[in-house]
Design a protein around this motif. Sequence first.
Motif, PDB file in Angstrom:
ATOM      1  N   TYR A 163      -9.625  25.838  35.938  1.00  8.53           N
ATOM      2  CA  TYR A 163     -11.017  25.899  36.376  1.00  8.53           C
ATOM      3  C   TYR A 163     -11.685  24.539  36.280  1.00  8.53           C
ATOM      4  O   TYR A 163     -11.144  23.612  35.662  1.00  8.53           O
ATOM      5  CB  TYR A 163     -11.810  26.964  35.608  1.00  8.53           C
ATOM      6  N   ILE A 164     -12.825  24.425  36.942  1.00 10.89           N
ATOM      7  CA  ILE A 164     -13.605  23.184  36.961  1.00 10.89           C
ATOM      8  C   ILE A 164     -15.012  23.544  36.511  1.00 10.89           C
ATOM      9  O   ILE A 164     -15.586  24.516  37.007  1.00 10.89           O
ATOM     10  CB  ILE A 164     -13.675  22.596  38.389  1.00 10.89           C
ATOM     11  N   ASP A 165     -15.579  22.779  35.569  1.00 14.14           N
ATOM     12  CA  ASP A 165     -16.967  23.059  35.187  1.00 14.14           C
ATOM     13  C   ASP A 165     -17.912  22.075  35.879  1.00 14.14           C
ATOM     14  O   ASP A 165     -17.479  21.254  36.692  1.00 14.14           O
ATOM     15  CB  ASP A 165     -17.129  23.078  33.659  1.00 14.14           C
ATOM     16  N   SER A 166     -19.202  22.165  35.567  1.00 14.84           N
ATOM     17  CA  SER A 166     -20.172  21.333  36.289  1.00 14.84           C
ATOM     18  C   SER A 166     -19.962  19.847  35.999  1.00 14.84           C
ATOM     19  O   SER A 166     -20.241  19.001  36.859  1.00 14.84           O
ATOM     20  CB  SER A 166     -21.601  21.746  35.936  1.00 14.84           C
ATOM     21  N   LYS A 180     -25.385  31.715  38.982  1.00 13.27           N
ATOM     22  CA  LYS A 180     -24.684  32.171  40.196  1.00 13.27           C
ATOM     23  C   LYS A 180     -23.447  33.000  39.847  1.00 13.27           C
ATOM     24  O   LYS A 180     -23.075  33.902  40.593  1.00 13.27           O
ATOM     25  CB  LYS A 180     -24.250  30.969  41.039  1.00 13.27           C
ATOM     26  N   LEU A 181     -22.794  32.653  38.745  1.00 11.81           N
ATOM     27  CA  LEU A 181     -21.496  33.270  38.449  1.00 11.81           C
ATOM     28  C   LEU A 181     -21.606  34.567  37.643  1.00 11.81           C
ATOM     29  O   LEU A 181     -20.658  35.334  37.601  1.00 11.81           O
ATOM     30  CB  LEU A 181     -20.609  32.278  37.682  1.00 11.81           C
ATOM     31  N   PHE A 183     -27.452  26.318  36.880  1.00 19.37           N
ATOM     32  CA  PHE A 183     -27.349  26.891  38.233  1.00 19.37           C
ATOM     33  C   PHE A 183     -26.046  27.673  38.373  1.00 19.37           C
ATOM     34  O   PHE A 183     -26.035  28.819  38.848  1.00 19.37           O
ATOM     35  CB  PHE A 183     -27.402  25.734  39.246  1.00 19.37           C
ATOM     36  N   LEU A 184     -24.944  27.088  37.931  1.00 25.26           N
ATOM     37  CA  LEU A 184     -23.643  27.769  38.036  1.00 25.26           C
ATOM     38  C   LEU A 184     -23.609  29.032  37.174  1.00 25.26           C
ATOM     39  O   LEU A 184     -23.117  30.070  37.608  1.00 25.26           O
ATOM     40  CB  LEU A 184     -22.505  26.831  37.618  1.00 25.26           C
ATOM     41  N   VAL A 218     -16.035  29.494  33.394  1.00 28.43           N
ATOM     42  CA  VAL A 218     -16.926  28.399  33.805  1.00 28.43           C
ATOM     43  C   VAL A 218     -18.298  28.573  33.152  1.00 28.43           C
ATOM     44  O   VAL A 218     -18.852  27.630  32.590  1.00 28.43           O
ATOM     45  CB  VAL A 218     -17.057  28.336  35.346  1.00 28.43           C
ATOM     46  N   LEU A 267     -20.797  27.469  46.308  1.00 25.50           N
ATOM     47  CA  LEU A 267     -22.042  27.812  45.610  1.00 25.50           C
ATOM     48  C   LEU A 267     -22.921  26.580  45.416  1.00 25.50           C
ATOM     49  O   LEU A 267     -24.140  26.648  45.531  1.00 25.50           O
ATOM     50  CB  LEU A 267     -21.726  28.414  44.233  1.00 25.50           C
ATOM     51  N   THR A 268     -22.272  25.458  45.085  1.00 24.67           N
ATOM     52  CA  THR A 268     -23.022  24.234  44.799  1.00 24.67           C
ATOM     53  C   THR A 268     -23.232  23.384  46.058  1.00 24.67           C
ATOM     54  O   THR A 268     -23.818  22.305  45.982  1.00 24.67           O
ATOM     55  CB  THR A 268     -22.261  23.382  43.762  1.00 24.67           C
ATOM     56  N   ARG A 325     -25.929  20.842  37.363  1.00 30.28           N
ATOM     57  CA  ARG A 325     -25.392  22.061  37.989  1.00 30.28           C
ATOM     58  C   ARG A 325     -25.039  23.156  36.983  1.00 30.28           C
ATOM     59  O   ARG A 325     -24.647  24.249  37.380  1.00 30.28           O
ATOM     60  CB  ARG A 325     -24.140  21.722  38.808  1.00 30.28           C
ATOM     61  N   GLY A 326     -25.154  22.871  35.702  1.00 33.19           N
ATOM     62  CA  GLY A 326     -24.673  23.799  34.672  1.00 33.19           C
ATOM     63  C   GLY A 326     -25.379  25.144  34.674  1.00 33.19           C
ATOM     64  O   GLY A 326     -24.747  26.198  34.801  1.00 33.19           O
TER      65      GLY A 326
END
Lengths: 143, 110
Positions: free
Chosen positions: B52-55, A117-118, A113-114, A46, B90-91, A110-111
């Motif tokens: 998986y899933i991205d933003s 977080k990851l 941010f993710l 991700v 998380l989001t 959200r990019g």
Amino acid sequence: MDPELILHLPSDVLRIEDAVEKVVARCHRYIELERRASRVRMNLRVALSEALSNAMLYGNGADRSKDVRVELSITARAIITRVTDEGPGFDYEDVPDPTTPESLLKPDGRGIFLMRKLLDEVTFNERGNSVTLLLRRDRVRRE
Amino acid sequence: MPFIVEKSGAITIIGVTGHLIVANRQELKHVVLERLRTGDREFLIDFAETGYIDSSGLGVLVSLSKKVREQGGELRLAALNEDLRTLFQLTKLDTLFTIVDSREEGLRDS
């Protein structure tokens, strides 16, 4: 230290999936040693996918003639991926929190941010056109 | 085609095989909006076969959910594994969607 893998990609989002799988495949032997291999695979996929789409769409403005460079290095302590575009860079400090009530319904933002977080560390160069993603290794057994 | 569309009563089920990412999010958008246009209102997105899933994938779900709600319907999510569920936590998108454990539960609880 020489990178384990270097990829050069055109700024085409259809190339992201294949590039991510190439990087994950190269890390496979190391990831399988991690305590939570599936989580590591997911987090790396991700975060790298986010870095690549940012580089292609925002950094290089979706100009297919512009290059995105991916470098993978694996050390005893971490898996490190660097993604660099040809763009002017952007202000990575100025990224709003997408989890506030007013941002939650927005389709984007959200990019980064993710990524943060990851992964264990996400750092940008001064220009803001190169991001380094660091995932610390948490091995369950010796290689 | 990474999206498999089925119908069970009033519910349109869309199975996401592979990944939901920037490269294919428009396809999912097209599928749901076309069904919405022709009168479907209840959607269940099944992630049992998803990598998986991205933003961008999360973003398209947010945007579709809003459009479906505006038409008086609901878009629910099913069968997120632990890692995918973490992305929603998380989001904080887990607060925005009804998430059920399985397709069967989603069909039962409708």
